[in-house]
Structure formats: structure tokens, C-alpha cells
Design a protein around this motif. Structure first.
Motif, PDB file in Angstrom:
ATOM      1  N   ARG A 140      73.142  55.267  91.306  1.00 50.63           N
ATOM      2  CA  ARG A 140      71.962  55.624  92.094  1.00 50.63           C
ATOM      3  C   ARG A 140      72.254  56.839  92.964  1.00 50.63           C
ATOM      4  O   ARG A 140      73.402  57.237  93.147  1.00 50.63           O
ATOM      5  CB  ARG A 140      71.495  54.459  92.951  1.00 50.63           C
ATOM      6  CG  ARG A 140      72.495  53.970  93.970  1.00 50.63           C
ATOM      7  CD  ARG A 140      71.910  52.737  94.654  1.00 50.63           C
ATOM      8  NE  ARG A 140      72.951  51.818  95.003  1.00 50.63           N
ATOM      9  CZ  ARG A 140      73.399  51.641  96.232  1.00 50.63           C
ATOM     10  NH1 ARG A 140      72.893  52.322  97.225  1.00 50.63           N
ATOM     11  NH2 ARG A 140      74.344  50.779  96.475  1.00 50.63           N
ATOM     12  N   GLU A 188      62.582  59.544 101.299  1.00 49.57           N
ATOM     13  CA  GLU A 188      62.921  59.690  99.887  1.00 49.57           C
ATOM     14  C   GLU A 188      63.251  58.334  99.258  1.00 49.57           C
ATOM     15  O   GLU A 188      62.887  58.062  98.119  1.00 49.57           O
ATOM     16  CB  GLU A 188      64.131  60.613  99.711  1.00 49.57           C
ATOM     17  CG  GLU A 188      63.860  62.054 100.065  1.00 49.57           C
ATOM     18  CD  GLU A 188      65.104  62.900 100.093  1.00 49.57           C
ATOM     19  OE1 GLU A 188      65.041  64.048  99.618  1.00 49.57           O
ATOM     20  OE2 GLU A 188      66.146  62.429 100.594  1.00 49.57           O
ATOM     21  N   ARG A 189      63.931  57.495 100.028  1.00 49.82           N
ATOM     22  CA  ARG A 189      64.328  56.183  99.510  1.00 49.82           C
ATOM     23  C   ARG A 189      63.123  55.255  99.335  1.00 49.82           C
ATOM     24  O   ARG A 189      63.086  54.446  98.431  1.00 49.82           O
ATOM     25  CB  ARG A 189      65.342  55.526 100.451  1.00 49.82           C
ATOM     26  CG  ARG A 189      66.642  56.292 100.562  1.00 49.82           C
ATOM     27  CD  ARG A 189      67.719  55.466 101.223  1.00 49.82           C
ATOM     28  NE  ARG A 189      67.358  54.886 102.489  1.00 49.82           N
ATOM     29  CZ  ARG A 189      67.615  55.430 103.674  1.00 49.82           C
ATOM     30  NH1 ARG A 189      68.213  56.588 103.751  1.00 49.82           N
ATOM     31  NH2 ARG A 189      67.273  54.822 104.788  1.00 49.82           N
ATOM     32  N   THR A 190      62.131  55.373 100.233  1.00 51.10           N
ATOM     33  CA  THR A 190      60.980  54.468 100.188  1.00 51.10           C
ATOM     34  C   THR A 190      59.789  55.054  99.437  1.00 51.10           C
ATOM     35  O   THR A 190      58.750  54.403  99.330  1.00 51.10           O
ATOM     36  CB  THR A 190      60.536  54.103 101.617  1.00 51.10           C
ATOM     37  OG1 THR A 190      60.208  55.312 102.316  1.00 51.10           O
ATOM     38  CG2 THR A 190      61.629  53.361 102.360  1.00 51.10           C
ATOM     39  N   LEU A 191      59.935  56.253  98.916  1.00 50.83           N
ATOM     40  CA  LEU A 191      58.815  56.950  98.278  1.00 50.83           C
ATOM     41  C   LEU A 191      58.262  56.187  97.080  1.00 50.83           C
ATOM     42  O   LEU A 191      57.041  56.019  96.953  1.00 50.83           O
ATOM     43  CB  LEU A 191      59.251  58.350  97.833  1.00 50.83           C
ATOM     44  CG  LEU A 191      58.190  59.204  97.162  1.00 50.83           C
ATOM     45  CD1 LEU A 191      57.080  59.516  98.158  1.00 50.83           C
ATOM     46  CD2 LEU A 191      58.790  60.487  96.642  1.00 50.83           C
ATOM     47  N   GLU A 192      59.120  55.685  96.229  1.00 51.20           N
ATOM     48  CA  GLU A 192      58.669  54.995  95.016  1.00 51.20           C
ATOM     49  C   GLU A 192      57.848  53.748  95.356  1.00 51.20           C
ATOM     50  O   GLU A 192      56.779  53.524  94.788  1.00 51.20           O
ATOM     51  CB  GLU A 192      59.890  54.601  94.177  1.00 51.20           C
ATOM     52  CG  GLU A 192      59.554  54.147  92.788  1.00 51.20           C
ATOM     53  CD  GLU A 192      60.794  53.831  91.976  1.00 51.20           C
ATOM     54  OE1 GLU A 192      60.666  53.005  91.056  1.00 51.20           O
ATOM     55  OE2 GLU A 192      61.869  54.387  92.274  1.00 51.20           O
ATOM     56  N   LYS A 193      58.328  52.972  96.312  1.00 46.28           N
ATOM     57  CA  LYS A 193      57.636  51.744  96.703  1.00 46.28           C
ATOM     58  C   LYS A 193      56.270  52.069  97.335  1.00 46.28           C
ATOM     59  O   LYS A 193      55.272  51.404  97.082  1.00 46.28           O
ATOM     60  CB  LYS A 193      58.506  50.970  97.687  1.00 46.28           C
ATOM     61  CG  LYS A 193      58.020  49.576  97.982  1.00 46.28           C
ATOM     62  CD  LYS A 193      58.982  48.845  98.871  1.00 46.28           C
ATOM     63  CE  LYS A 193      58.514  47.451  99.189  1.00 46.28           C
ATOM     64  NZ  LYS A 193      59.414  46.743 100.094  1.00 46.28           N
ATOM     65  N   ARG A 194      56.236  53.112  98.153  1.00 41.05           N
ATOM     66  CA  ARG A 194      54.985  53.496  98.816  1.00 41.05           C
ATOM     67  C   ARG A 194      53.960  53.993  97.816  1.00 41.05           C
ATOM     68  O   ARG A 194      52.780  53.680  97.906  1.00 41.05           O
ATOM     69  CB  ARG A 194      55.237  54.571  99.873  1.00 41.05           C
ATOM     70  CG  ARG A 194      55.738  54.005 101.186  1.00 41.05           C
ATOM     71  CD  ARG A 194      55.857  55.041 102.274  1.00 41.05           C
ATOM     72  NE  ARG A 194      56.948  55.971 101.995  1.00 41.05           N
ATOM     73  CZ  ARG A 194      56.795  57.278 101.754  1.00 41.05           C
ATOM     74  NH1 ARG A 194      55.603  57.819 101.774  1.00 41.05           N
ATOM     75  NH2 ARG A 194      57.826  58.044 101.514  1.00 41.05           N
ATOM     76  N   THR A 195      54.394  54.800  96.844  1.00 41.67           N
ATOM     77  CA  THR A 195      53.436  55.297  95.848  1.00 41.67           C
ATOM     78  C   THR A 195      52.879  54.156  95.005  1.00 41.67           C
ATOM     79  O   THR A 195      51.689  54.152  94.676  1.00 41.67           O
ATOM     80  CB  THR A 195      54.072  56.352  94.925  1.00 41.67           C
ATOM     81  OG1 THR A 195      55.277  55.826  94.382  1.00 41.67           O
ATOM     82  CG2 THR A 195      54.345  57.640  95.655  1.00 41.67           C
ATOM     83  N   TRP A 196      53.729  53.179  94.668  1.00 44.56           N
ATOM     84  CA  TRP A 196      53.264  52.021  93.907  1.00 44.56           C
ATOM     85  C   TRP A 196      52.215  51.248  94.708  1.00 44.56           C
ATOM     86  O   TRP A 196      51.163  50.890  94.184  1.00 44.56           O
ATOM     87  CB  TRP A 196      54.447  51.106  93.567  1.00 44.56           C
ATOM     88  CG  TRP A 196      54.028  49.871  92.848  1.00 44.56           C
ATOM     89  CD1 TRP A 196      53.788  49.733  91.517  1.00 44.56           C
ATOM     90  CD2 TRP A 196      53.785  48.586  93.437  1.00 44.56           C
ATOM     91  NE1 TRP A 196      53.412  48.456  91.229  1.00 44.56           N
ATOM     92  CE2 TRP A 196      53.401  47.717  92.390  1.00 44.56           C
ATOM     93  CE3 TRP A 196      53.853  48.088  94.735  1.00 44.56           C
ATOM     94  CZ2 TRP A 196      53.091  46.391  92.620  1.00 44.56           C
ATOM     95  CZ3 TRP A 196      53.548  46.763  94.947  1.00 44.56           C
ATOM     96  CH2 TRP A 196      53.166  45.923  93.902  1.00 44.56           C
ATOM     97  N   LYS A 197      52.496  51.021  96.004  1.00 40.44           N
ATOM     98  CA  LYS A 197      51.579  50.284  96.868  1.00 40.44           C
ATOM     99  C   LYS A 197      50.252  51.048  96.999  1.00 40.44           C
ATOM    100  O   LYS A 197      49.169  50.459  96.942  1.00 40.44           O
ATOM    101  CB  LYS A 197      52.218  50.081  98.242  1.00 40.44           C
ATOM    102  CG  LYS A 197      51.408  49.201  99.166  1.00 40.44           C
ATOM    103  CD  LYS A 197      52.124  48.992 100.475  1.00 40.44           C
ATOM    104  CE  LYS A 197      51.295  48.168 101.426  1.00 40.44           C
ATOM    105  NZ  LYS A 197      51.940  48.003 102.720  1.00 40.44           N
ATOM    106  N   LYS A 232      48.933  53.134  94.847  1.00 38.45           N
ATOM    107  CA  LYS A 232      48.193  53.020  93.587  1.00 38.45           C
ATOM    108  C   LYS A 232      47.463  51.687  93.496  1.00 38.45           C
ATOM    109  O   LYS A 232      46.305  51.629  93.079  1.00 38.45           O
ATOM    110  CB  LYS A 232      49.159  53.136  92.402  1.00 38.45           C
ATOM    111  CG  LYS A 232      49.326  54.509  91.879  1.00 38.45           C
ATOM    112  CD  LYS A 232      50.163  54.475  90.617  1.00 38.45           C
ATOM    113  CE  LYS A 232      50.696  55.838  90.311  1.00 38.45           C
ATOM    114  NZ  LYS A 232      51.659  55.824  89.209  1.00 38.45           N
TER     115      LYS A 232
END
Length: 193
Positions: free
Chosen positions: A136, A144-153, A155
Motif C-alpha cells: 500500500r 488522500e487516505r480517506t478519499l476513496e471512502k468519501r467518494t463511495w459514500k 456516490k
């Protein structure tokens, strides 16, 4: 004379002059000079001395040598691999005499003492040297670390946003009293009193 050519000449003169002054006969032969781009071990003390030229200065010299077409005159080091020197020496022009008629003594071939070992870096061939072989990413910023989770939420919330807006507007309209009807005590709070 261009600035790039001057920089390479100045480097070579600085490195060759002490050897040639000590023994003028060496000028005809191929002198062996300590590579100033590499660290070396002092034989008396056994301690390692850093390279004479820093990485920044090495990079500047390599850039100017590339511009002047004299890459084959520099020693190998971290900023210039032996492969690059070989290809540059193959395509280098024949030695030209200076305007005064003397040969360029500073451009004479030199044997650089010290071996440069190139490190094999994973992912260098693909262009991804930093994260090659890692599971990783490095720590990075929190966003940057939380970006993926936030974008999923985001959506998921945006999927049924039209229904939610409609539901909000209808309940809000139901709660607000009509200005035409007589005023009555309406409790908007969730408290029982």
C-alpha cells in the motif's frame, strides 16, 4: 566557448592538473585518477570519505556535458551510468585541436579509479520505482487516505438524492402552517411538552 563546454573543461582541468604537474610523463599514458563522483575508503584510517562532488553538482556537470556533447569525458557515478558513457563515447566526435594548435590535453582519456555499482530497482523499467513491490501507499495526507471512502459514500448518497429532496420538501410543507388558515399552536419540536 559555451558555458557547458567551459564547465566540463573546468572539471577536467581541476581533476587532471595535480596528476600532470606531479608527473608530466603520465600525460602520454592513460592516468589513473580517483573517481570524484564516488565515495572512497581511506587506506590509512579505514574510514569512508564522501564524494568530492555532491549529487547536485554531479547533475549540473552531466547536464552541461550532455549539452556540449562531452558526456564521455565524465566519470561514472549516481547521475551518469557506465552504459550512458559507453554510448556517448561511441557517438563522440574525434578529438579536435584548439585554436592555438595544441591538442586538448584536458580531453585526454583517463582511467577512473573506483567501481560504480548500479542498483537494480524494482519497477524502474515500468516507470514506477517508488511503490514497486509495496502493498500500500505511504502514509500521505489524511484527505488522500480517506478519499476513496468519501467518494463511495458520496456516490451512494447521490443515487437517491432526488427522492430525498422531494421527501424533505413535502414534509417541510406539511409542517409549515398555511397563512390563510387560523393560527393554532403547532409544536415543531420533538419534545413531548
Amino acid at each position: 566557448m559555451s558555458a557547458a563546454l567551459q564547465a566540463v573543461k573546468h572539471f577536467r582541468v581541476r581533476e587532471l592538473a595535480p596528476i600532470l604537474k606531479a608527473d608530466p610523463k603520465v600525460a602520454n599514458a592513460r592516468p589513473k585518477i580517483l573517481n570524484p563522483f564516488l565515495p572512497h575508503k581511506n587506506p590509512e584510517s579505514g574510514r569512508w570519505a564522501p564524494p568530492k562532488y555532491s549529487l547536485r553538482r554531479q547533475a549540473d556537470l552531466v547536464k552541461s556535458a550532455r549539452a556540449a556533447g562531452l558526456l564521455h569525458l565524465l566519470p561514472p557515478g549516481p547521475k551518469l551510468s557506465p552504459k550512458e558513457i559507453e554510448s556517448a563515447s561511441a557517438s563522440a566526435p574525434a578529438p579536435v585541436t584548439e585554436t592555438s594548435g595544441e591538442a586538448k590535453w584536458w580531453a585526454a582519456p583517463v582511467q577512473w579509479d573506483g567501481e560504480y555499482k548500479e542498483k537494480e530497482v524494482k519497477g524502474a523499467d515500468v516507470g514506477n520505482r517508488l511503490y514497486a513491490g509495496r502493498k500500500r501507499m505511504f502514509k500521505g495526507h489524511k484527505w488522500e487516505r480517506t478519499l476513496e471512502k468519501r467518494t463511495w459514500k458520496r456516490k451512494m448518497l447521490m443515487k437517491d438524492m432526488e427522492e430525498r429532496i422531494e421527501r424533505f420538501k413535502s414534509t417541510y410543507r406539511r409542517k409549515t402552517p398555511s397563512p390563510v388558515s387560523p393560527a393554532r399552536a403547532v409544536s415543531y419540536s420533538k419534545l413531548p411538552f
